[in-house]
Scaffold this active site. Structure first.
Site, PDB file in Angstrom:
ATOM      1  N   LYS A  17     -28.606 -21.732  -3.018  1.00 34.74           N
ATOM      2  CA  LYS A  17     -28.700 -20.380  -3.564  1.00 34.74           C
ATOM      3  C   LYS A  17     -30.132 -19.891  -3.363  1.00 34.74           C
ATOM      4  CE  LYS A  17     -28.941 -17.963  -7.955  1.00 34.74           C
ATOM      5  NZ  LYS A  17     -28.818 -18.089  -9.418  1.00 34.74           N
TER       6      LYS A  17
ATOM      7  N   ASN B 230     -25.565 -19.356 -16.894  1.00 36.86           N
ATOM      8  CA  ASN B 230     -26.280 -20.504 -17.449  1.00 36.86           C
ATOM      9  C   ASN B 230     -26.667 -20.223 -18.900  1.00 36.86           C
ATOM     10  OD1 ASN B 230     -28.181 -22.501 -18.134  1.00 36.86           O
ATOM     11  ND2 ASN B 230     -28.995 -22.635 -16.088  1.00 36.86           N
ATOM     12  N   THR B 231     -27.576 -19.271 -19.105  1.00 36.53           N
ATOM     13  CA  THR B 231     -28.086 -19.015 -20.454  1.00 36.53           C
ATOM     14  C   THR B 231     -26.987 -18.673 -21.443  1.00 36.53           C
ATOM     15  OG1 THR B 231     -30.018 -18.059 -19.364  1.00 36.53           O
ATOM     16  CG2 THR B 231     -29.847 -17.740 -21.735  1.00 36.53           C
TER      17      THR B 231
ATOM     18  N   GLY C 166     -30.859 -14.076 -17.830  1.00 34.23           N
ATOM     19  CA  GLY C 166     -31.114 -14.452 -19.215  1.00 34.23           C
ATOM     20  C   GLY C 166     -31.059 -13.310 -20.206  1.00 34.23           C
TER      21      GLY C 166
ATOM     22  N   ALA D  98     -26.117 -13.847 -13.012  1.00 39.11           N
ATOM     23  CA  ALA D  98     -27.193 -13.346 -13.875  1.00 39.11           C
ATOM     24  C   ALA D  98     -26.722 -12.232 -14.806  1.00 39.11           C
ATOM     25  CB  ALA D  98     -28.388 -12.846 -13.062  1.00 39.11           C
ATOM     26  N   GLY D  99     -27.082 -12.367 -16.040  1.00 39.71           N
ATOM     27  CA  GLY D  99     -26.883 -11.305 -17.006  1.00 39.71           C
ATOM     28  C   GLY D  99     -25.620 -11.400 -17.849  1.00 39.71           C
TER      29      GLY D  99
END
Lengths: 254, 254, 254, 254
Positions: free
Chosen positions: B96, B205-206, B157, B183-184
């Site tokens: 990535k 992830n987050t 995040g 993301a997001g």
């Protein structure tokens, strides 16, 4: 587990049974949804012979709980009368109160809904009123003895999802009875969002019966409700402008 | 099934492995998510001894595919160098590409990302660039040979969910390679929404590692991705102002 | 006062001159808008005889500043060539760079836009690139010497308003050159919102020329831009869940 | 021109007079707003001596119309009593009915509001009830004789703007009396948006009194209301996915 009055529900997804293309598709969608509470309009049922032609006789009544609704009623009196017939015929003593204020939007009439709720509670029904997302009205319904409140996300059948998440959140935070988000859910993400707001359950119909593949959508909704509930329980991360921001996002985006 | 270059993925949820409170929670969350593609920052790995302390040795490498990222790279050159090291150490030839334009927002640099993508494709890598939601840039990356494109929903995040569904939709509709929204994502509803837009997968992830109960949230995300995908396949109802409206909702709400 | 390179603008509203039903309506709309910067496509102008038939000769060139754009260019080279012709013909040394990545959406090509901006800055033009709302790209354009950046709110002519206020806000907060929000504005509220985010100005065309009453809409836009700017300067109240809430609204609505 | 019962209003912006830092700032903000209808809480007025200390004596009563409100009332009876005192003291026979259902949110009580409206209409008042955005309730209030309805955009003082534009639009489209959007307006863009939806006017207070520069914000609101009204009259362009799209945008963004 979700408990409404004396009744326990395994699933947090209540499914309406209207507008399916066939009884076969309906039955498969019901199965795929994992629901154990089915809702339907009393005016569609032959209340003199509730076991007669239609979908009810096909259902294992041991397995499903029935939540008949008073759709079509325009006054509290009509709603009360329909509910009484349903109970007298042995169908159910649990009823979703629908008193419609408007033929075009099918939005609920606040005064009639409150009046019917009061009356049916007094008569010993388990009462779940369909209401707007007005937090004060939801409280008045609860004070009137409603066993759950069912605020709409957006107009019935519109598929617009949650128009006012703040109002739903206010209702949920302050209710002592279960809150079932009813009407307007269009997609699994809508259902998940409602559950993430803390709703105790969802009632939907058109989003499944009107999908291109109703059975697949029923399964999607089942998973979405579970996902949203788990997400609520798991405690989501706060929204922030960026990961490194120390303050929440709101100040940023106006 | 999702196929990226020569690789097949059972799950459409890619999980980042950073920022968990312990390796135990991480392992349980990975399990609960049902993912078979794990992503992590190459700068966190000891590439001279990739089997050394850390989480990788704990993983069954037969079971999971690795998608290392070049997080921390600020130029195409740094990203390319990290990818080469990863491949040389036997870790993965799938990468990535992350070329960050900004320490504060961690938003990707369009020029550096495109340059690194070109170079790594030429060197035979399987390349998945993390990019903004700019539809033209996504196309340029595809033209450069990217095996998938990974547009962000909102800053890494941030948990803000999908800020611009139109851009994601434009990317998805026109891409011939898989689109992984990256993301997001903050909640299961966000994940479901991305999948309903037609995304081929999600990377997050987050939203999991930062949840109050990461393992439960991992399971929520697994279900949400499945729900969103099924919802996409099932074909949702159109949005309308009301059920009786013959025209879509948009004309109404300005 | 808004200053772009060496030029001062009295109005923060830049108006495109295309797609009006008549030159009369166009002239009245220009008047009603209060603008002093007019934009138009160079390919619509006879650059050998820029004073020839068309709208330009009708304009008091002492009163309006011209911001010709390179609409139609698909490569940096085409855009540069158009700009050179415009300057050579005495029309303007200020140019809005448009390098389109896509005939369908008319979204800008990030690489071509950056390349054309670099070249034109080097050649001494006053350069205002039309760009996506990618904050990193906006920064790269500024680093390349752009005298202002013109991020889109949504696709040209779509009237969708601001799709991603966060990105615009990030661009505005960090730019040292003026930020002119360009493309996608559909209504006065959209224009006011952009100005409230801190934009230095707005460029619009279709929202006026395509309105049922273009002259009235031009006046509406003039007032909206002033209202939004004043609102920005006046410092709006924070969003809160309720008046009595001590914390901002964001935590509430998920 | 806006007409409410027998009264004509030059401005479509009604301004609340509470929470200003000083009478001087208040007076300047009133002036800058261009309003000719001022609202204030009756409980703040000494109704035995309505000309006594406070802001009223400073106002040219020839120039402004007073719209006292019954803020603080928790029942219909309290609201009616306050209105009667106001009229008896010569202050006004026009009254904004506020029956609050909740101290925390200050959201209106639907049943109490309807009851007070009925009573005050019967007693010959010019009655403007503050209500939720429930379209059915708005209709019931109109049927009860309300001379205008005042649906909230979001909770009083929250600055959240319009949470549910569909409900406002439904109310506006079907009302035969003026619709004044009241509560929750936070910025000029919010005010313009409400007017673009077709509202006949706006009532706001905190958005001006709580701004960093109230006088400048008052002027911004004046312009925004004019801009929104002109935009409504001018007929905005439809929202489309792209300029070349033949269908509206809604189908696209789910």
């Amino acid at each position: 587990m979700l408990k409404i009055g004396p009744y326990e529900c395994q699933s947090r997804l209540f499914l309406g049974t209207g507008k399916f293309s066939s009884l076969k598709v309906q039955a498969e969608a019901v199965e795929a949804s994992g629901t154990d509470v089915l809702t339907f309009a009393l005016r569609r049922v032959n209340l003199d012979h509730p076991e007669e032609p239609g979908f009810l006789e096909r259902l294992n009544r041991k397995r499903f709980r029935f939540l008949p609704n008073t759709a079509g009623a325009k006054t509290a009196e009509e709603a009360v009368r329909l509910a009484r017939l349903a109970r007298a015929s042995g169908l159910s003593d649990m009823v979703k109160v629908e008193v419609i204020g408007d033929e075009e939007t099918l939005l609920p009439d606040p005064v009639g809904t409150l009046k019917a709720t009061r009356q049916l509670v007094e008569e010993g029904f388990i009462v779940l009123p369909y209401t707007s997302d007005d937090p004060i009205l939801a409280r008045r319904l609860e004070e009137a003895g409603a066993h759950a409140v069912m605020p709409g996300a957006s107009p019935i059948g519109s598929g617009q999802g949650i128009l006012n998440p703040l109002n739903l959140k206010l209702i949920i935070r302050r209710a002592k009875v279960p809150v079932i988000v009813d009407a307007g859910i269009g997609s699994p993400a809508d259902a998940a969002r409602a559950m993430e707001l803390g709703a105790d359950g969802i009632l939907l119909n058109t989003a499944v019966s009107g999908a291109r593949d109703p059975v697949r959508m029923a399964r999607a909704m089942k998973l979405a409700v579970e996902a949203g509930r788990l997400g609520y329980e798991a405690g989501r991360i706060p929204k922030k402008e960026t990961a490194s921001a120390s303050s929440p996002a709101e100040g940023m985006v106006t």
